[in-house]
Design a protein around this motif. Structure first.
Motif, PDB file in Angstrom:
ATOM      1  N   GLN A 168      38.158   8.405  25.053  1.00  0.00           N
ATOM      2  CA  GLN A 168      37.414   8.178  26.716  1.00  0.00           C
ATOM      3  C   GLN A 168      37.104   7.398  26.940  1.00  0.00           C
ATOM      4  N   ALA A 169      35.082   7.048  25.739  1.00  0.00           N
ATOM      5  CA  ALA A 169      34.383   6.025  25.988  1.00  0.00           C
ATOM      6  C   ALA A 169      34.908   5.169  26.164  1.00  0.00           C
ATOM      7  N   MET A 170      36.142   4.607  24.972  1.00  0.00           N
ATOM      8  CA  MET A 170      36.728   3.649  24.865  1.00  0.00           C
ATOM      9  C   MET A 170      37.750   2.864  26.172  1.00  0.00           C
ATOM     10  N   ASN A 171      38.062   3.956  26.971  1.00  0.00           N
ATOM     11  CA  ASN A 171      38.688   3.410  28.297  1.00  0.00           C
ATOM     12  C   ASN A 171      37.354   3.312  29.135  1.00  0.00           C
ATOM     13  N   ILE A 172      36.451   4.063  29.895  1.00  0.00           N
ATOM     14  CA  ILE A 172      34.854   3.746  30.499  1.00  0.00           C
ATOM     15  C   ILE A 172      34.466   2.095  30.512  1.00  0.00           C
ATOM     16  N   ALA A 173      34.157   1.969  28.851  1.00  0.00           N
ATOM     17  CA  ALA A 173      33.881   0.717  28.525  1.00  0.00           C
ATOM     18  C   ALA A 173      34.634  -0.316  28.900  1.00  0.00           C
ATOM     19  N   LYS A 174      35.784  -0.074  28.380  1.00  0.00           N
ATOM     20  CA  LYS A 174      37.001  -1.264  28.686  1.00  0.00           C
ATOM     21  C   LYS A 174      37.079  -1.599  30.034  1.00  0.00           C
TER      22      LYS A 174
ATOM     23  N   VAL B 140      29.196   0.560  23.309  1.00  0.00           N
ATOM     24  CA  VAL B 140      29.330   2.122  23.179  1.00  0.00           C
ATOM     25  C   VAL B 140      28.719   2.430  21.664  1.00  0.00           C
ATOM     26  N   HIS B 141      27.272   3.820  21.879  1.00  0.00           N
ATOM     27  CA  HIS B 141      26.661   3.575  20.878  1.00  0.00           C
ATOM     28  C   HIS B 141      26.880   5.466  19.644  1.00  0.00           C
TER      29      HIS B 141
ATOM     30  N   ALA C  94      37.018   6.160  15.336  1.00  0.00           N
ATOM     31  CA  ALA C  94      36.385   5.526  16.555  1.00  0.00           C
ATOM     32  C   ALA C  94      35.485   4.405  16.753  1.00  0.00           C
ATOM     33  N   THR C  95      34.934   3.259  14.690  1.00  0.00           N
ATOM     34  CA  THR C  95      34.696   1.923  15.379  1.00  0.00           C
ATOM     35  C   THR C  95      35.941   0.907  14.803  1.00  0.00           C
ATOM     36  N   ARG C  96      37.058   1.699  14.091  1.00  0.00           N
ATOM     37  CA  ARG C  96      38.643   1.397  13.951  1.00  0.00           C
ATOM     38  C   ARG C  96      38.808   1.098  15.866  1.00  0.00           C
ATOM     39  N   LEU C  97      39.006   1.461  16.433  1.00  0.00           N
ATOM     40  CA  LEU C  97      39.204   2.197  17.578  1.00  0.00           C
ATOM     41  C   LEU C  97      38.404   1.234  18.851  1.00  0.00           C
ATOM     42  N   PHE C  98      37.182   1.218  18.756  1.00  0.00           N
ATOM     43  CA  PHE C  98      36.669   0.044  19.594  1.00  0.00           C
ATOM     44  C   PHE C  98      37.152  -1.554  19.020  1.00  0.00           C
ATOM     45  N   ASN C  99      36.881  -1.543  17.512  1.00  0.00           N
ATOM     46  CA  ASN C  99      37.340  -2.746  18.254  1.00  0.00           C
ATOM     47  C   ASN C  99      37.994  -3.732  17.818  1.00  0.00           C
TER      48      ASN C  99
ATOM     49  N   PRO D 290      38.405  20.132  25.370  1.00  0.00           N
ATOM     50  CA  PRO D 290      39.262  19.750  24.639  1.00  0.00           C
ATOM     51  C   PRO D 290      41.218  19.856  24.676  1.00  0.00           C
ATOM     52  N   MET D 291      42.175  18.479  24.915  1.00  0.00           N
ATOM     53  CA  MET D 291      43.384  18.720  25.370  1.00  0.00           C
ATOM     54  C   MET D 291      43.964  19.163  23.844  1.00  0.00           C
ATOM     55  N   GLU D 292      45.255  19.910  24.031  1.00  0.00           N
ATOM     56  CA  GLU D 292      46.415  20.777  23.090  1.00  0.00           C
ATOM     57  C   GLU D 292      46.632  19.087  22.319  1.00  0.00           C
ATOM     58  N   GLY D 293      46.876  19.825  21.141  1.00  0.00           N
ATOM     59  CA  GLY D 293      47.046  19.226  19.819  1.00  0.00           C
ATOM     60  C   GLY D 293      46.085  17.551  19.359  1.00  0.00           C
ATOM     61  N   LEU D 294      46.325  16.963  19.087  1.00  0.00           N
ATOM     62  CA  LEU D 294      46.110  16.131  18.437  1.00  0.00           C
ATOM     63  C   LEU D 294      45.751  14.805  18.767  1.00  0.00           C
ATOM     64  N   PHE D 295      45.176  14.169  19.688  1.00  0.00           N
ATOM     65  CA  PHE D 295      45.440  13.249  20.740  1.00  0.00           C
ATOM     66  C   PHE D 295      44.764  11.373  19.918  1.00  0.00           C
ATOM     67  N   ILE D 296      45.758  10.540  19.490  1.00  0.00           N
ATOM     68  CA  ILE D 296      45.302   9.316  18.383  1.00  0.00           C
ATOM     69  C   ILE D 296      45.792   8.123  19.879  1.00  0.00           C
ATOM     70  N   TYR D 297      45.185   7.385  19.743  1.00  0.00           N
ATOM     71  CA  TYR D 297      45.324   5.969  20.820  1.00  0.00           C
ATOM     72  C   TYR D 297      46.306   5.188  19.675  1.00  0.00           C
TER      73      TYR D 297
END
Length: 282
Positions: free
Chosen positions: A156-162, A168-169, A191-196, A265-272
């Motif tokens: 979600q932080a990434m979505n707003i950042a884009k 993102v700190h 998180a670092t890989r996601l943002f990069n 929190p969403m049900e299950g593990l959500f991966i981008y």
């Protein structure tokens, strides 16, 4: 965008308009008619038609001022259930809401706002009376903890950042347990890989284990980097180690009046999935 026509709600509407313009979305104003509304209308000698005219005028002003689509809805019931229901019904991407003391018609205070947020199917951005940054959301702070749900917060932080080309700190928390610290490190790496991978700028800082409480450290850090948004999870279970009960309220009602995005929190593990541009269950 729930409104009770107070100054805080009006400010939240401007935040919502800024987000809608950046994301090419529509603002849907919402007023929940309850006993407070009816008492206020009776006192002012007004009717529901007068209330709806106010909402329509506000929607027209948003369209003219910001060039965005805007409409309104009126529902009768409880703010603790109807707001989330309407957000789901219209397929909202974000819910923006103002928080204040016992003012206006809806009485949405810090403790109540978490109850409202807990019914939302989408992230909730909570604002106080601080105005919108003319440049938009340029700096986002979110805590890295040891929970699986932390990955959802990163998305979600990434979505707003884009939307805003934000930085993102990452505020990496500390645990006295080595296992949790290892998991925190893995979450920060994710998180670092996601943002990069998605072209989002990111910086990392670490909690001082000898410093004050996590909530105070987080807000102080956010203020120091001129943060326009702090992101947190809205569940004691997922934040039991760091944000127990009142800490969430302190962060939401922070003295710097930095807006706070709350995610259930969403049900299950959500991966981008960076290739598809969406996230899904794994």
């Amino acid at each position: 965008m729930p409104t009770d026509f107070t100054e805080v709600a009006e400010n939240a509407i401007q935040h919502a308009a800024n987000l809608a313009k950046a994301g090419e979305d529509e603002v849907v104003l919402l007023h929940i008619i309850n006993s407070d509304t009816k008492s206020k209308l009776k006192k002012d000698g007004e009717t529901q038609s007068d209330l709806e005219n106010k909402l329509q005028n506000t929607a027209d002003e948003l369209n003219q001022k910001h060039g965005i689509k805007a409409s309104y809805k009126v529902r009768e019931g409880s703010i603790f259930s109807e707001i989330g229901d309407v957000a789901e019904e219209i397929g909202a991407r974000l819910l923006v809401i103002g928080t204040h003391g016992v003012l206006g018609m809806q009485h949405i205070t810090g403790s109540h706002i978490l109850k409202v947020a807990s019914t939302s199917p989408v992230p909730v951005i909570i604002v106080q009376s601080k105005g919108v940054n003319a440049s938009g959301i340029k700096n986002i702070v979110f805590p890295i903890d040891s929970t699986a749900e932390n990955k959802q917060l990163a998305v979600q932080a990434m979505n707003i950042a884009k939307m805003y080309d934000s930085t993102v700190h990452q505020f990496v928390t500390h645990s006295t347990d080595e296992f949790f610290n290892n998991t925190i490190g893995l979450n920060s790496g994710y998180a670092t890989r996601l943002f990069n991978d998605n072209g989002v700028k990111t910086e990392i800082t670490y909690q001082d284990p000898k410093g004050p409480g996590i909530g105070k450290q987080l807000v102080t850090y956010a203020s120091g980097v001129n943060s326009d948004l702090i992101s947190i999870m809205n569940e004691d279970r997922s934040l039991a180690e760091f944000f127990i009960g009142p800490e969430n309220e302190r962060i939401i009602n922070n003295d710097e009046q930095i807006p706070v995005m709350v995610l259930n929190p969403m049900e299950g593990l959500f991966i981008y999935q960076s290739v598809l541009g969406k996230y899904g269950k794994e």
